[in-house]
Motif scaffolding. Structure first.
Motif, PDB file in Angstrom:
ATOM      1  N   MET A   1      -1.664   1.006  -4.651  1.00  0.00           N
ATOM      2  CA  MET A   1      -1.531   1.649  -3.350  1.00  0.00           C
ATOM      3  C   MET A   1      -2.913   2.094  -2.881  1.00  0.00           C
ATOM      4  O   MET A   1      -3.632   2.802  -3.592  1.00  0.00           O
ATOM      5  CB  MET A   1      -0.579   2.853  -3.464  1.00  0.00           C
ATOM      6  N   ASP A   2      -3.326   1.658  -1.685  1.00  0.00           N
ATOM      7  CA  ASP A   2      -4.660   1.966  -1.185  1.00  0.00           C
ATOM      8  C   ASP A   2      -4.623   2.835   0.067  1.00  0.00           C
ATOM      9  O   ASP A   2      -5.606   2.950   0.795  1.00  0.00           O
ATOM     10  CB  ASP A   2      -5.448   0.681  -0.911  1.00  0.00           C
ATOM     11  N   ALA A  31       4.119   8.657  -6.191  1.00  0.00           N
ATOM     12  CA  ALA A  31       3.702   9.502  -7.311  1.00  0.00           C
ATOM     13  C   ALA A  31       3.151   8.680  -8.462  1.00  0.00           C
ATOM     14  O   ALA A  31       2.215   9.102  -9.153  1.00  0.00           O
ATOM     15  CB  ALA A  31       4.894  10.339  -7.786  1.00  0.00           C
ATOM     16  N   GLU A  32       3.700   7.508  -8.671  1.00  0.00           N
ATOM     17  CA  GLU A  32       3.246   6.657  -9.760  1.00  0.00           C
ATOM     18  C   GLU A  32       1.951   5.925  -9.417  1.00  0.00           C
ATOM     19  O   GLU A  32       1.103   5.719 -10.290  1.00  0.00           O
ATOM     20  CB  GLU A  32       4.326   5.636 -10.121  1.00  0.00           C
ATOM     21  N   GLU A  33       1.776   5.566  -8.158  1.00  0.00           N
ATOM     22  CA  GLU A  33       0.659   4.699  -7.803  1.00  0.00           C
ATOM     23  C   GLU A  33      -0.579   5.439  -7.327  1.00  0.00           C
ATOM     24  O   GLU A  33      -1.698   5.003  -7.588  1.00  0.00           O
ATOM     25  CB  GLU A  33       1.103   3.688  -6.753  1.00  0.00           C
ATOM     26  N   ILE A  34      -0.410   6.561  -6.618  1.00  0.00           N
ATOM     27  CA  ILE A  34      -1.590   7.260  -6.088  1.00  0.00           C
ATOM     28  C   ILE A  34      -1.491   8.769  -6.202  1.00  0.00           C
ATOM     29  O   ILE A  34      -2.496   9.474  -6.136  1.00  0.00           O
ATOM     30  CB  ILE A  34      -1.858   6.830  -4.622  1.00  0.00           C
ATOM     31  N   THR A 230      -8.332   6.277  -5.395  1.00  0.00           N
ATOM     32  CA  THR A 230      -7.278   5.386  -5.864  1.00  0.00           C
ATOM     33  C   THR A 230      -7.483   5.057  -7.335  1.00  0.00           C
ATOM     34  O   THR A 230      -8.523   5.357  -7.924  1.00  0.00           O
ATOM     35  CB  THR A 230      -7.256   4.079  -5.053  1.00  0.00           C
ATOM     36  N   ARG A 231      -6.492   4.420  -7.924  1.00  0.00           N
ATOM     37  CA  ARG A 231      -6.600   4.020  -9.333  1.00  0.00           C
ATOM     38  C   ARG A 231      -7.759   3.050  -9.554  1.00  0.00           C
ATOM     39  O   ARG A 231      -8.313   2.972 -10.648  1.00  0.00           O
ATOM     40  CB  ARG A 231      -5.289   3.406  -9.810  1.00  0.00           C
ATOM     41  N   SER A 232      -8.146   2.311  -8.507  1.00  0.00           N
ATOM     42  CA  SER A 232      -9.268   1.376  -8.622  1.00  0.00           C
ATOM     43  C   SER A 232     -10.617   2.078  -8.495  1.00  0.00           C
ATOM     44  O   SER A 232     -11.663   1.443  -8.662  1.00  0.00           O
ATOM     45  CB  SER A 232      -9.153   0.292  -7.553  1.00  0.00           C
TER      46      SER A 232
END
Length: 337
Positions: A1-2, A31-34, A230-232
């Motif tokens: 998610m970005d 909640a899981e992605e960002i 973000t996760r990235s």
């Protein structure tokens, strides 16, 4: 998610079968992605928000001398006014990896529940570590009443969000309720003043950090600056609007879910130099935190077949440790210019 999704929770409040399915599903994904999402359709009256913003602006427009009259009487008393330079959120925060960051360019007013019940849970040895009387200035008239009304509205909204979160985690809807019915939540009005002088190197309105409670509910004036990572590792902008709440997962809920839900790093940037002398900013944060004696341990199903990552901890002990680290790190900072 970005990007930060905008989720309408009105269908859940309406009690429809589709709303009870789709809203928890959307919050689970975010909640899981960002770890961040914005909500609309929440039912909080605009008049409640407008009243607090108006009173808060009137307070922060006062002279520093007058505002300092409601500064905390001692360092461990978390109620009242804190001036620019008191805090550096990135200092001591493992998520930021910036232990030498300068003080944040903000001032704030800290308040809690309107009344503290005269009961042993609240007034006993443990209770006195988490419940404090609010202190309010003589001016402007109405700040206390506006803040109390806002706090009560956020209490109600936080219960709704906890019910949605429980369903999102595959739990009974009331799973969290006996863990938040005597919560130790604090609220804060953040004011980011105009910047007449250029910031020091690395100095931001709010340094990179995570929140260490369960869930943060933020109302912010429409101004750029808030960003989430973000996760990235990319920083993305989070649009704010005082009538649309931005919510983010805190460290405690991330621990509770065995890191399935992410407590994500965020910050508030300075305005561009050409706007800095005219661009102030205000936000109001409700840092929802469970009862101090709530046992935080891996929620059933969140660890899968592996052992949980964390040992159980009490909610109040967890917050005490976090506060200690933050106070120690902030005390070591150089004085604000």
């Amino acid at each position: 998610m970005d990007r930060i999704p905008i989720i309408d929770i009105a269908p859940f409040l309406g009690g429809t079968a589709e709303g009870r399915r789709s809203v928890p599903a959307a919050i689970r994904k975010a909640a899981e992605e960002i770890g961040f999402f914005a909500i609309v359709g929440h039912g909080v009256p605009r008049t409640t928000m407008d009243a607090l913003y108006a009173s808060a602006h009137a307070f922060f427009d006062l002279t520093l001398e007058e505002k300092q009259r409601v500064a905390p009487p001692r360092p461990d008393f978390p109620r009242g006014y804190k001036a620019v330079g008191f805090e550096a959120l990135a200092a001591g925060n493992a998520a930021s990896n910036q232990p030498e960051t300068p003080p944040d360019l903000k001032e704030y007013y800290h308040f809690g529940r309107p009344e503290v019940p005269n009961e042993p849970y609240f007034t006993g040895e443990q209770g006195r570590k988490h419940f404090f009387p609010n202190q309010w200035p003589q001016r402007p008239a109405g700040l206390a009443e506006a803040a109390d009304a806002y706090y009560r509205a956020m209490e109600s909204l936080s219960v709704t969000l906890c019910r949605i979160s429980a369903l999102a985690l595959g739990l009974p809807e009331n799973f969290f309720e006996d863990k938040i019915d005597r919560h130790i939540t604090a609220a804060r009005i953040n004011y980011y003043p105009r910047q007449d002088d250029p910031p020091a190197e690395g100095q931001l309105r709010a340094g990179a950090h995570t929140d260490y409670g369960m869930l943060t509910i933020l109302s912010g004036e429409s101004a750029p600056g808030l960003q989430v990572q973000t996760r990235s590792g990319e920083w993305v902008d989070v649009a704010t609007d005082k009538y649309r709440f931005v919510c983010n997962i805190g460290d405690l809920l991330m621990r509770w879910t065995n890191d399935r839900w992410v407590s994500n790093t965020h910050r508030v940037l300075n305005p561009p130099r050409e706007m800095a002398k005219a661009a102030s900013r205000m936000s109001i944060a409700f840092f929802h935190h469970p009862n101090y004696d709530a046992k935080i341990e891996c929620i059933p199903g969140c660890a899968g077949d592996a052992p949980p990552k964390y040992e159980p901890v009490l909610s109040g002990d967890f917050r005490d440790r976090k506060y200690t680290v933050t106070r120690t790190a902030s005390a070591a900072l150089p004085a604000a210019a």
